[in-house]
Every structure is written in structure tokens, then in C-alpha cells.
Design an enzyme around this catalytic site. Structure first.
Site, PDB file in Angstrom:
ATOM      1  N   HIS A  36     -27.484 -23.831  -5.121  1.00 21.39           N
ATOM      2  CA  HIS A  36     -26.753 -23.995  -3.857  1.00 21.39           C
ATOM      3  C   HIS A  36     -25.314 -23.507  -3.988  1.00 21.39           C
ATOM      4  CE1 HIS A  36     -26.448 -26.457   0.046  1.00 21.39           C
ATOM      5  NE2 HIS A  36     -27.279 -25.470   0.216  1.00 21.39           N
ATOM      6  N   HIS A  84     -22.196 -36.281  -5.072  1.00 24.88           N
ATOM      7  CA  HIS A  84     -22.949 -35.034  -5.324  1.00 24.88           C
ATOM      8  C   HIS A  84     -24.417 -35.432  -5.557  1.00 24.88           C
ATOM      9  CE1 HIS A  84     -23.799 -31.003  -6.492  1.00 24.88           C
ATOM     10  NE2 HIS A  84     -23.178 -30.917  -7.654  1.00 24.88           N
ATOM     11  N   LYS A 130     -19.212 -44.915   2.989  1.00 22.21           N
ATOM     12  CA  LYS A 130     -19.909 -43.651   3.250  1.00 22.21           C
ATOM     13  C   LYS A 130     -21.397 -43.948   3.285  1.00 22.21           C
ATOM     14  CE  LYS A 130     -16.967 -40.082   3.245  1.00 22.21           C
ATOM     15  NZ  LYS A 130     -16.557 -39.274   2.114  1.00 22.21           N
ATOM     16  N   PHE A 138     -25.792 -38.393   3.882  1.00 26.27           N
ATOM     17  CA  PHE A 138     -25.325 -37.792   5.145  1.00 26.27           C
ATOM     18  C   PHE A 138     -24.057 -36.985   4.891  1.00 26.27           C
ATOM     19  CE2 PHE A 138     -28.006 -41.154   6.605  1.00 26.27           C
ATOM     20  CZ  PHE A 138     -28.625 -40.630   7.727  1.00 26.27           C
ATOM     21  N   HIS A 192     -22.040 -32.985   4.705  1.00 19.58           N
ATOM     22  CA  HIS A 192     -22.048 -31.883   3.739  1.00 19.58           C
ATOM     23  C   HIS A 192     -20.773 -31.076   3.905  1.00 19.58           C
ATOM     24  CE1 HIS A 192     -23.442 -28.454   1.396  1.00 19.58           C
ATOM     25  NE2 HIS A 192     -24.337 -29.292   0.909  1.00 19.58           N
ATOM     26  N   ARG A 227     -32.186 -27.307   4.179  1.00 19.40           N
ATOM     27  CA  ARG A 227     -33.314 -27.726   3.342  1.00 19.40           C
ATOM     28  C   ARG A 227     -33.993 -28.993   3.862  1.00 19.40           C
ATOM     29  NH1 ARG A 227     -29.291 -28.205  -1.594  1.00 19.40           N
ATOM     30  NH2 ARG A 227     -28.253 -29.326   0.084  1.00 19.40           N
ATOM     31  N   ASP A 242     -30.583 -34.871  -0.017  1.00 19.67           N
ATOM     32  CA  ASP A 242     -30.825 -36.113  -0.753  1.00 19.67           C
ATOM     33  C   ASP A 242     -31.462 -37.185   0.119  1.00 19.67           C
ATOM     34  OD1 ASP A 242     -29.717 -35.215  -3.209  1.00 19.67           O
ATOM     35  OD2 ASP A 242     -27.736 -35.386  -2.312  1.00 19.67           O
ATOM     36  N   ARG A 283     -32.058 -28.064 -11.024  1.00 18.11           N
ATOM     37  CA  ARG A 283     -30.770 -27.358 -10.938  1.00 18.11           C
ATOM     38  C   ARG A 283     -30.397 -26.636 -12.230  1.00 18.11           C
ATOM     39  NH1 ARG A 283     -26.717 -27.689  -7.056  1.00 18.11           N
ATOM     40  NH2 ARG A 283     -28.453 -27.733  -5.596  1.00 18.11           N
ATOM     41  N   ARG A 342      -8.261 -20.555 -13.881  1.00 16.11           N
ATOM     42  CA  ARG A 342      -7.098 -21.350 -14.242  1.00 16.11           C
ATOM     43  C   ARG A 342      -6.162 -21.388 -13.048  1.00 16.11           C
ATOM     44  NH1 ARG A 342      -2.501 -24.013 -14.657  1.00 16.11           N
ATOM     45  NH2 ARG A 342      -1.750 -24.398 -16.774  1.00 16.11           N
TER      46      ARG A 342
HETATM   47  N1  COA Z   1     -20.855 -41.441   5.908  1.00 14.14           N
HETATM   48  C1  COA Z   1     -19.846 -41.798   6.750  1.00 14.14           C
HETATM   49  N2  COA Z   1     -18.897 -40.955   7.135  1.00 14.14           N
HETATM   50  C2  COA Z   1     -18.932 -39.707   6.679  1.00 14.14           C
HETATM   51  C3  COA Z   1     -19.946 -39.274   5.795  1.00 14.14           C
HETATM   52  C4  COA Z   1     -20.923 -40.186   5.424  1.00 14.14           C
HETATM   53  N3  COA Z   1     -21.905 -39.839   4.588  1.00 14.14           N
HETATM   54  N4  COA Z   1     -19.756 -37.983   5.490  1.00 14.14           N
HETATM   55  C5  COA Z   1     -18.643 -37.609   6.137  1.00 14.14           C
HETATM   56  N5  COA Z   1     -18.153 -38.643   6.845  1.00 14.14           N
HETATM   57  C6  COA Z   1     -16.964 -38.635   7.693  1.00 14.14           C
HETATM   58  C7  COA Z   1     -15.723 -38.869   6.835  1.00 14.14           C
HETATM   59  O1  COA Z   1     -15.415 -40.228   6.731  1.00 14.14           O
HETATM   60  C8  COA Z   1     -14.673 -38.087   7.583  1.00 14.14           C
HETATM   61  O2  COA Z   1     -14.271 -38.843   8.690  1.00 14.14           O
HETATM   62  P1  COA Z   1     -12.720 -38.946   9.091  1.00 14.14           P
HETATM   63  O3  COA Z   1     -12.325 -37.533   9.416  1.00 14.14           O
HETATM   64  O4  COA Z   1     -12.722 -39.882  10.241  1.00 14.14           O
HETATM   65  O5  COA Z   1     -12.037 -39.454   7.868  1.00 14.14           O
HETATM   66  C9  COA Z   1     -15.444 -36.895   8.139  1.00 14.14           C
HETATM   67  O6  COA Z   1     -16.809 -37.327   8.244  1.00 14.14           O
HETATM   68  C10 COA Z   1     -15.370 -35.659   7.247  1.00 14.14           C
HETATM   69  O7  COA Z   1     -15.864 -36.018   5.966  1.00 14.14           O
HETATM   70  P2  COA Z   1     -15.234 -35.618   4.578  1.00 14.14           P
HETATM   71  O8  COA Z   1     -15.412 -36.741   3.617  1.00 14.14           O
HETATM   72  O9  COA Z   1     -13.847 -35.095   4.778  1.00 14.14           O
HETATM   73  O10 COA Z   1     -16.181 -34.452   4.174  1.00 14.14           O
HETATM   74  P3  COA Z   1     -16.161 -33.696   2.793  1.00 14.14           P
HETATM   75  O11 COA Z   1     -16.555 -32.311   3.086  1.00 14.14           O
HETATM   76  O12 COA Z   1     -14.896 -33.911   2.049  1.00 14.14           O
HETATM   77  O13 COA Z   1     -17.308 -34.439   1.961  1.00 14.14           O
HETATM   78  C11 COA Z   1     -19.469 -35.175   1.377  1.00 14.14           C
HETATM   79  C12 COA Z   1     -18.650 -34.047   2.005  1.00 14.14           C
HETATM   80  C13 COA Z   1     -20.892 -34.675   1.193  1.00 14.14           C
HETATM   81  C14 COA Z   1     -18.882 -35.537   0.003  1.00 14.14           C
HETATM   82  C15 COA Z   1     -19.435 -36.393   2.305  1.00 14.14           C
HETATM   83  O14 COA Z   1     -20.058 -36.061   3.523  1.00 14.14           O
HETATM   84  C16 COA Z   1     -20.106 -37.608   1.673  1.00 14.14           C
HETATM   85  O15 COA Z   1     -19.433 -38.385   0.955  1.00 14.14           O
HETATM   86  N6  COA Z   1     -21.438 -37.834   1.925  1.00 14.14           N
HETATM   87  C17 COA Z   1     -22.159 -38.911   1.289  1.00 14.14           C
HETATM   88  C18 COA Z   1     -22.586 -38.539  -0.122  1.00 14.14           C
HETATM   89  C19 COA Z   1     -23.698 -37.526  -0.144  1.00 14.14           C
HETATM   90  O16 COA Z   1     -24.680 -37.649   0.575  1.00 14.14           O
HETATM   91  N7  COA Z   1     -23.536 -36.538  -1.009  1.00 14.14           N
HETATM   92  C20 COA Z   1     -24.533 -35.481  -1.191  1.00 14.14           C
HETATM   93  C21 COA Z   1     -23.981 -34.191  -0.698  1.00 14.14           C
HETATM   94  S1  COA Z   1     -25.203 -32.924  -0.689  1.00 14.14           S
END
Ligand code: COA
Length: 365
Positions: A188, A223, A256, A260, A262, A271, A313, A338, A357
Site C-alpha cells: 500500500h 497502523h 478513535k 475507520f 484513512h 479494499r 482492518d 506485507r 534525512r
Molecule cells: N475515529 C474517530 N474519529 C476519527 C477517526 C476514527 N477512526 N479517524 C479520523 N477521525 C477524525 C479525527 O478525530 C479528526 O477529527 P478532528 O478534525 O475533529 O480532530 C479527523 O477525523 C481527521 O482525522 P486525523 O486523525 O487527522 O486523520 P489522520 O490522517 O491523521 O489519521 C488514521 C488517519 C488512520 C490514523 C486515523 O483515521 C485513525 O486513527 N483511525 C483509527 C485507526 C485505524 O483504523 N488505523 C488503520 C489505518 S489503515
């Protein structure tokens, strides 16, 4: 002195290099491996074929695939020293045991420690591709006080993994769902673990070091570790009568919801439809159907309240649960897949390398 560019936190939206390995098309919600659409690959190819395409950048001929699988089968056994090391770690989380085992294997051949040629990297990849399932199964059984089941070279990689864990080969639908999950998890682009592997590789360090670092990154719940957290959350949700109320209470606590969101896909993870279809085919008993019902309710509730869609996931976690795996085995299973993407990136980085770097902005005293 090069021009200084200030990148956003988390490197969001920053393109750091080129790659020929995969293309995550967020606008179309599609994923391509070496130019092949992954949804199609998951319907038409085995995981071994997809692994070959990703690492060797070509569709294997019948003979090439036969040789690849024959080598994989012959590399499966793990030696006594590795078994003893896993026994010493029987109480560890399986991701920690797996990470340590990969590091251990890398130290066992000092003459190859600094060999980063493509042919040696391909050979190191194939050894890990074959041995990771054996390591996971050995640790899985030993931590339960069960005898180790040795790899069986009459079985495919997926059949053999089930046999080494459970002493039997599951139904065709379970095997297909497992293979599909392997294909979907394989690669990915510049996600956190792959980027970690590329950073380590960029110092001209070796493949085992890069994979060890990548496993450390994948373990995190933001992740790959999310597939385990999804199942813990669904188990909690099953005890609650009202999904909307449960979700509201979680969000009020600023938690969180795992599985949910991405960083790249904002209109849905390409996917998910494929994996969700297989999860639905797997749910046959009343208990499994109740789990599926809750899983679908939570996705709807999350969409209604936050407008956030599931990632891979979210269906993969409950699918592995229905297949019979313990929750802490889910992320190690992700590694079984992976390892392919990481190895392809390690080879690509090595072949066109510049040390990674970046700078930092000092805000301290
Ligand atoms: N549950 C609740 N709120 C969520 C969320 C989740 N799973 N994913 C994103 N949000 C919200 C954030 O709180 C944020 O809200 P805000 O702007 O009011 O603060 C907004 O959506 C943007 O999220 P952000 O955390 O900035 O996105 P990111 O790109 O930095 O992070 C992830 C992406 C995947 C890390 C994040 O969505 C997450 O933590 N998901 C849960 C873990 C997960 O499923 N990981 C597998 C990834 S494939």
C-alpha cells in the site's frame, strides 16, 4: 544549501519519492499493484502469484511460479535455535516475538549482513516469505501448550499455515477469504511501516533490519495493529444493546474508532468492498451473524455521525476471528502478507538510493 521546505505534520500530502510498485488512487478508490487492479487480482490470482508480481515485477510463467513455490516450501522449517528463542518468548505478544525472530534470523548469517545486492535481497525475501508463517504458528501453539506441527510441503502456503496452527485445513470459503486478505494486505505504497523500511534501507542497511523496523511500525494500533483493536471493540459492542449510544459514548470520550478513517482514502478504502464480501460469506452460525450485524450497524452509525468510512482492518479483523485465530495473531497475519510489499520497496529503494534525512525546526531552549 538546498531550499528549505516546511512539511505539514505527519507529512500529510507530501510526495517524498517515486515508486513503480503500487498506485493508491484515492479519487477513484482503486489500488493497482505493478499496474494490475488489485480487486481483479484478488478474483483471478493466488497470493503466491501476486507476491511474485510485486517483488519480481512480472507475471510469473508456469515454470517460474512452480520454482518459486518449490523454494518457498523448502525454506519453511525453522531451526532449533529459533524455536528455542520463541519458547523463551512464549508469553510475549506475537508481534514482539515475530519482530525478535526476524532480527534473530538476520543475525544468523553474518556473511550476508551487509549484502544488499538485488539477488541476495530476493533470496532473503523468499526465506522470510516462507518462514514467517512457521514462526507465527510455532509461537501460537507453544504459547497454548500445544505441540508444534511441522510444515508440510504437500500443502500450499495458506493451507500449510492453517495446518500448522490448527492441525487441519479449513473449507474452501475460508481458504479463499484468507488468500484474498493476503492479496489485499500485500502492499500500500508509502504507509508508515513501508516508509520505515525505506528509511532504514536508505542507510544501506540490510533487509532483515528494515523488516524488523517495519514490524515495529506495523504493530501500532493506528497502523496494522488496528485489525486487533477492531475485534476488541466489536466484542465490547456485542455487549451493548444500542450501537448509536455505544458509539456516542466512545466519541464523547474522544476515542478513535478503530478500523475507520484513512490518511489517503477519504471516499472509502478501495479494499473494503472485496474483504467485506468475504466476511459476509464467512458468517454462517448465529453467533457469527450477530457479530456481522453489529459490524454493519457500527459502520452505518459511524457514517451517520462522523461521515468516516471503514478501512481494510474493519472487515479483516472479524474475518480472522471467524477463521478461528486469537486476536493477538491478527497483526502477525498482516505481516505474513506485507513482507511482500516491504521487500519490493527495500529492493526499489536500494536500486535507486539516496539517504533519507529530513530537517527539524528547533523550538527548544
Ligand atoms: N475515529 C474517530 N474519529 C476519527 C477517526 C476514527 N477512526 N479517524 C479520523 N477521525 C477524525 C479525527 O478525530 C479528526 O477529527 P478532528 O478534525 O475533529 O480532530 C479527523 O477525523 C481527521 O482525522 P486525523 O486523525 O487527522 O486523520 P489522520 O490522517 O491523521 O489519521 C488514521 C488517519 C488512520 C490514523 C486515523 O483515521 C485513525 O486513527 N483511525 C483509527 C485507526 C485505524 O483504523 N488505523 C488503520 C489505518 S489503515
Amino acid at each position: 544549501m538546498a531550499k528549505i521546505i516546511k512539511a505539514p505534520k505527519g507529512l500529510e500530502g507530501v510526495v517524498v519519492d517515486t515508486t513503480r510498485i503500487s498506485n493508491v488512487n484515492a479519487e477513484l478508490s482503486k489500488l493497482f499493484y505493478r499496474g494490475h487492479e488489485v480487486a481483479k487480482l484478488s478474483r483471478e490470482k493466488s497470493f503466491d502469484e501476486v507476491a511474485y508480481i510485486l517483488v519480481y515485477d512480472t507475471i510469473p510463467s508456469e515454470e517460474e511460479l512452480t520454482n518459486f513455490c518449490a523454494n518457498e516450501k523448502s525454506y519453511r522449517p525453522i531451526d532449533k535455535a529459533t524455536q528455542e528463542m520463541l519458547i523463551a518468548l512464549k508469553d510475549a505478544h506475537p508481534m514482539d516475538a515475530l519482530r525478535t525472530a526476524i532480527s534473530f534470523l538476520g543475525a544468523k548469517k553474518p556473511e550476508r549482513s551487509f549484502d544488499i545486492s538485488t539477488s541476495v535481497n530476493q533470496d532473503k525475501f523468499l526465506h522470510l516469505y516462507a518462514q514467517i508463517p512457521t514462526i507465527i504458528a510455532f509461537h501460537y501453539r507453544f504459547s497454548k501448550g500445544l505441540d508444534f506441527i511441522a510444515p508440510d510441503d504437500k500443502l500450499t502456503r495458506s493451507e500449510n499455515f492453517f495446518n500448522m496452527c490448527f492441525g487441519s485445513i479449513p473449507s474452501e470459503s475460508v481458504l479463499t477469504a484468507f488468500e484474498v486478505s493476503m492479496i489485499l494486505y500485500a502492499e500500500h505504497s508509502f504507509n508508515a511501516s513501508t516508509f520505515s523500511a525505506r528509511v532504514i534501507t536508505s542507510t544501506t542497511s540490510d533487509l532483515h533490519s528494515a523488516v524488523t523496523g517495519a514490524i515495529g511500525a506495523l504493530k501500532g494500533p493506528l497502523h496494522g495493529g488496528a485489525n486487533e483493536q477492531v475485534m476488541y471493540a466489536l466484542n465490547e459492542l456485542l455487549k451493548s444493546n444500542n450501537t448509536d449510544v455505544w458509539l456516542k459514548s466512545q466519541l464523547e470520550k474522544k476515542r478513535k474508532i478503530m478500523g475507520f478513517g484513512h490518511r489517503v482514502y477519504k471516499n472509502g478504502d478501495s479494499r473494503v468492498p472485496t474483504m467485506q464480501k468475504h466476511l459476509e460469506l464467512l458468517a454462517t452460525t448465529d453467533e457469527q451473524k450477530a457479530l456481522l450485524k453489529k459490524q454493519k450497524e457500527l459502520a452505518q452509525s459511524m457514517l451517520n455521525s462522523k461521515g468516516i468510512l471503514p478501512n481494510l482492518d474493519y472487515p479483516a479483523g472479524p474475518a480472522y476471528h471467524i477463521m478461528g485465530f486469537d486476536i493477538p495473531t491478527f497483526t502477525p497475519i498482516f505481516v505474513m502478507s506485507r513482507i511482500v510489499g516491504w521487500s519490493a520497496h527495500i529492493i526499489e529503494q536500494t536500486e535507486n538510493n539516496r539517504i533519507i534525512r529530513p530537517l527539524s525546526e528547533y523550538i527548544g531552549k
